[in-house]
Design a protein around this motif. Sequence first.
Motif, PDB file in Angstrom:
ATOM      1  N   LEU A 213       1.647   3.601  -1.014  1.00 55.35           N
ATOM      2  CA  LEU A 213       1.882   2.149  -1.167  1.00 55.35           C
ATOM      3  C   LEU A 213       1.157   1.162  -0.095  1.00 55.35           C
ATOM      4  CD1 LEU A 213       3.987   0.323  -2.752  1.00 55.35           C
ATOM      5  CD2 LEU A 213       5.715   0.951  -0.907  1.00 55.35           C
ATOM      6  N   MET A 214       1.144   2.001   1.163  1.00 56.73           N
ATOM      7  CA  MET A 214       0.407   1.155   2.335  1.00 56.73           C
ATOM      8  C   MET A 214      -0.890   0.732   2.019  1.00 56.73           C
ATOM      9  SD  MET A 214       1.885   2.581   5.811  1.00 56.73           S
ATOM     10  CE  MET A 214       1.530   0.967   6.856  1.00 56.73           C
TER      11      MET A 214
ATOM     12  N   PHE B  29       3.146  -5.566   7.172  1.00 59.90           N
ATOM     13  CA  PHE B  29       3.075  -4.028   7.421  1.00 59.90           C
ATOM     14  C   PHE B  29       4.304  -3.604   8.329  1.00 59.90           C
ATOM     15  CE2 PHE B  29      -1.333  -4.411   5.964  1.00 59.90           C
ATOM     16  CZ  PHE B  29      -1.399  -3.614   5.225  1.00 59.90           C
TER      17      PHE B  29
ATOM     18  N   VAL C 146       4.396   6.903   0.112  1.00 58.30           N
ATOM     19  CA  VAL C 146       4.561   5.769   1.106  1.00 58.30           C
ATOM     20  C   VAL C 146       3.111   5.417   1.629  1.00 58.30           C
ATOM     21  CG1 VAL C 146       5.447   4.987   3.254  1.00 58.30           C
ATOM     22  CG2 VAL C 146       6.783   6.419   1.931  1.00 58.30           C
ATOM     23  N   PHE C 147       2.279   6.523   1.648  1.00 56.11           N
ATOM     24  CA  PHE C 147       0.868   6.103   2.197  1.00 56.11           C
ATOM     25  C   PHE C 147       0.099   5.510   1.130  1.00 56.11           C
ATOM     26  CE2 PHE C 147       2.525   9.364   4.993  1.00 56.11           C
ATOM     27  CZ  PHE C 147       2.197   8.681   6.175  1.00 56.11           C
TER      28      PHE C 147
ATOM     29  N   PHE D 291       7.235  -1.991   6.900  1.00 56.65           N
ATOM     30  CA  PHE D 291       7.232  -0.586   6.521  1.00 56.65           C
ATOM     31  C   PHE D 291       7.692   0.240   7.702  1.00 56.65           C
ATOM     32  CE2 PHE D 291       3.708  -1.767   3.734  1.00 56.65           C
ATOM     33  CZ  PHE D 291       4.167  -0.773   2.589  1.00 56.65           C
TER      34      PHE D 291
ATOM     35  N   THR E 297      -1.122  -1.976  -0.303  1.00 58.31           N
ATOM     36  CA  THR E 297      -0.600  -3.137   0.438  1.00 58.31           C
ATOM     37  C   THR E 297      -1.946  -3.739   1.329  1.00 58.31           C
ATOM     38  OG1 THR E 297       1.596  -2.265   0.909  1.00 58.31           O
ATOM     39  CG2 THR E 297       1.114  -4.174   1.762  1.00 58.31           C
ATOM     40  N   LEU E 298      -2.798  -2.542   1.742  1.00 66.80           N
ATOM     41  CA  LEU E 298      -3.994  -2.854   2.379  1.00 66.80           C
ATOM     42  C   LEU E 298      -4.707  -3.716   1.664  1.00 66.80           C
ATOM     43  CD1 LEU E 298      -5.658  -2.602   4.967  1.00 66.80           C
ATOM     44  CD2 LEU E 298      -6.600  -0.506   3.806  1.00 66.80           C
TER      45      LEU E 298
END
Lengths: 467, 211, 360
Positions: free
Chosen positions: B28-29, A282, B25-26, A285, B32-33
């Motif tokens: 993608l995050m 993270f 991007v969010f 990012f 990733t979470l």
Amino acid sequence: MSSKPKEDEAKKDPREAVDRSCCGPVLFLAFSAVAWLLVYSFFALLAGVKVHASGMMADSAWLAYGRIQPASLLALQFGFLVQLGLAVSAWILSHRGKTVLVDGGYLVFGGLLWNAGVTLGFIGILNGNSSGLEGLPMPGEVLPLLFFGFVLVGLSLVQTNNRRTDEEMSPAQWFLFAATLWLPWVLAGSYLLIHFFNAKGVVANIVDWWFIHNFVKVYLTFVGLGTLFHFLPAMTGRALAGRGFAQFGFWVLLLFGSMGGVGPGAPVPAWLSALSTVTAVFYFFGVIAVWVSLKRTINGVTAADSSDSLAYNLMRLAAVIFVTVSALNVFFAFPGPGSVAEFTIYGPAKELLFSLGFVGVTLIAALYHVFPRLAGIDFSPRMTRIQNAAIILGVLGATLPAALGGLMSGDAVLGSGFYFASVGQLLLFVGSLVLFVNLLGAVFFAMKNCGCLSSICCGIKKKEAGT
Amino acid sequence: MAAKKTNEEPETTQADVSGGPKPWVFVLMVLTLYWAINYLDGHSGGFNATVYTPHSDAAAVASLKVQKTPEEQAFESGARIYRGLCAACHQPNGLGNSNAGFPPLANSEWVLAPTPDRMIAIVLNGMQGPVEVSGQIYNKVAMPAQGVALSSEDIANVLSYIRRNGDWGDAHSLPLVTPEQVQAVRDSDAIVNRSAAWTADELKQQFPESQ
Amino acid sequence: MTIGLSFLCGLLASSVSYFMLGLWWPVALLVGGFAWLAFGLLDVKMNSTFTLLGGMLLIFCVSLSAMVLRANDQLSGLQFANTQDEEGTEFRYPVPLLGQARYGEKIYKASGCVACHTQQVTHESVELDVKAMAGEKNHAAAQEAVSRFYRSTGRKTSGGAALGLPVGEWETIETGLNPADASKARNFLAAAGASVDVQVRFRGEDLMQNEHSNPEGRGWGRRRSVAQDYLFAEPPMLGSVRIGPDLANVGARHTRDALMRILLNPRIIRKDSKMPQHRFLFEEADEGEQGRHIIQDGDKAYKPTADAEALVDYLLSLKGANYPLPEAPVNQPFTSSLPDPAPAPAEEAAKTTQPVEADK
């Protein structure tokens, strides 16, 4: 009593007053930082040579490899990086906020305490009183001294930031403000847990890893990024592109940089390593967001003032190193590649590349910009050229072969990597020696020629006369 | 050189061009979470203090402690008792000490009898008087009774160790002595009514089937 | 949204995921952090130092409690554990440092040995081999259990033990299994009434060398290091770089004499050693002084100081990573698979050694 006349001066010519308020404290911190860089590079060179000549100085306990190596790292991190970081932060916060440095005396007094703490820690390690931990190798007793020294400097910086002229804060100010607060918190937390509450067994190591992680991933990174966020737009004369990216990066780096730092094979419960891997991913990012913002700002432009082009190019190099090392960190955060790199000299080499190649080079570049404006005299250009080449080649030479050698040969690295690294360390030593002489000479000439420093000396004399 | 440089500071106007990460991007995050939750599920060992890499969970670690067979457990426990109680006289190698009057256990016809009843009786009540073992008469010392100190299971284990100890000779491969066997002897009239130590003749008389 | 309000949102998100969705606390923490980031931190103007300060303080508390305090909760209550040595003698582990060894630890710390030596053994993977034996009665059931295991783990059902499981003989079912599959095999077979035996093998280049299961082992320990090993270390000097070998169980590998020589001049033992000499721990021996403690290096004779003796005491006391613990078992061989494994070699050894002794 001291602030009123300063404010009056500020009305007359703000910039002049801001410069004058910064001059003494910033130069004091910068000068002692460069002196510690010289100490670091000398002892790192010595430690490297001891690996080749195992019988050298074997009769002296003070110069055992296991003592000079951690002592040299202390000089690098706490002596050089933190102090130069504080000096540059003070300059940026006052100039960005268009306000005089509040209570510069705190800066000098705190800097004295900090220097005393680092010196005692340095001697303590050489003397055999090290704490045995890697992140905080100095004897526990000097940590309160370091803490109070830093807090005094921090008080001045935070007040300066609070008295900024514009209400709006720019990314540079966020990052430097956060860094200034973060280190004392982490330092105090680690000191209390390790030495005051006597953390039992591996808990002491977990706290130590937590400190290292916060020191590198939050404190040093934020100082470096804050400096880049100020100077890259300032030198190109452009506005910072993408405040939203910077904001995203700021919070992501802070949230995920504050957790982690436990290696894949560490003798602690598995969740600590697993959590470290997740936070490292993270964290990246945030790195990307910061990179996008900086890249858009400087894309295709050169320094507006040709005298800044050297500092500007150094900072661009530092930014590239930052992104490269961060990408490597993500890759090696996974257990597979991580356990290959674990215990090899890849780890220390990468840390050195990050702290000297990114943070160190950024701060030195900032010094090139700051110093002439404060002292009214420039560095000798020839010596500057020599020291730049030596420092950059030295950093790369001391780290890249060692890191590659570490990755290729498994853990016991007994190959040519060490010989290359020593050449790099020699260059680094030459570079920091030249930088030190350069700075010393420039300060000396400035004292003779310029009103700025002599006025401080006179000011001190006046005070002495008065009391 | 001494000319002081100008302080052209950047004007910190609203110049900071706003612009931030795009929505993807969010997304993608969040993806990733999702990965992170799966990763923690597989690698964090359930956030248990006793799970270390590369084990996946506490159950996997526990499954690595392979249970030993009953034979091995009996043998190990018997060996421990033998070292503590018996080895002082009969020696760790089971050869005894003929000079001091301690008869051997290794390859002794008393030990290697088809049933362990006599041995159980000796351990329970002790033994005195002359006894012939491997062609030699021993009459110097008496063996104290252990029936009170040892449970039936302990006696079974130590006798299993003595009778099954491969290091003492090929003949030592007799079946396990079970606690039930010991208990049966312990509860028999011959033992219940007796407090004195056995002599060799009395034993042969009482447990003739062992011959 | 302000920092505080968004923090409440994050708190709500993490409580929902922790209490209602039953996620683990760090996962819940992660989810909460996300909600907090999304709702507030990325949206605030960031012009007030209080905004910054608030967010930083909260993040600091999250970081401290998630990393440090939680680990402290789990590990600070460690006590002695029972273990056994190679001969099966049980004892309480770890053994506190006694006498000079405690002082030796200080010498180790002061000399910075941790700069080049780690004290932590890792392992990479664990593999299990499963054997089974079925009697006449349960033979068919056991064979069915074997093929069921093969099917459920996606193995070929045609070869190996599936073909025939000889009655009354041990037969290898599968080698190199992971713990989950091995316990599945064991459960299937035990339910079918067969006897099951399992061998546990750890792999890792730090561990004991074994031609068969761990050919690259360097013999630095029988198992990985765990927190229990460092209960009495002040502090644990785990190290992060291995310029020299790992020392977690150096006391089990070297003798006092060898360690003394390595400290004085490592090149007495190994010609290509990079280790610096530690002559400051020794003094020159007097003329004609004799004894085992005298070490000849070149044309000079040295004897150890009290510091060197204490340091070596400490090194000899380092026997971590050797004894099995519940959280870190050691290799476990097949126990009942081979008929009478122990006596045969022992007797042969006895037969071969006795004549030699007789000759002498």
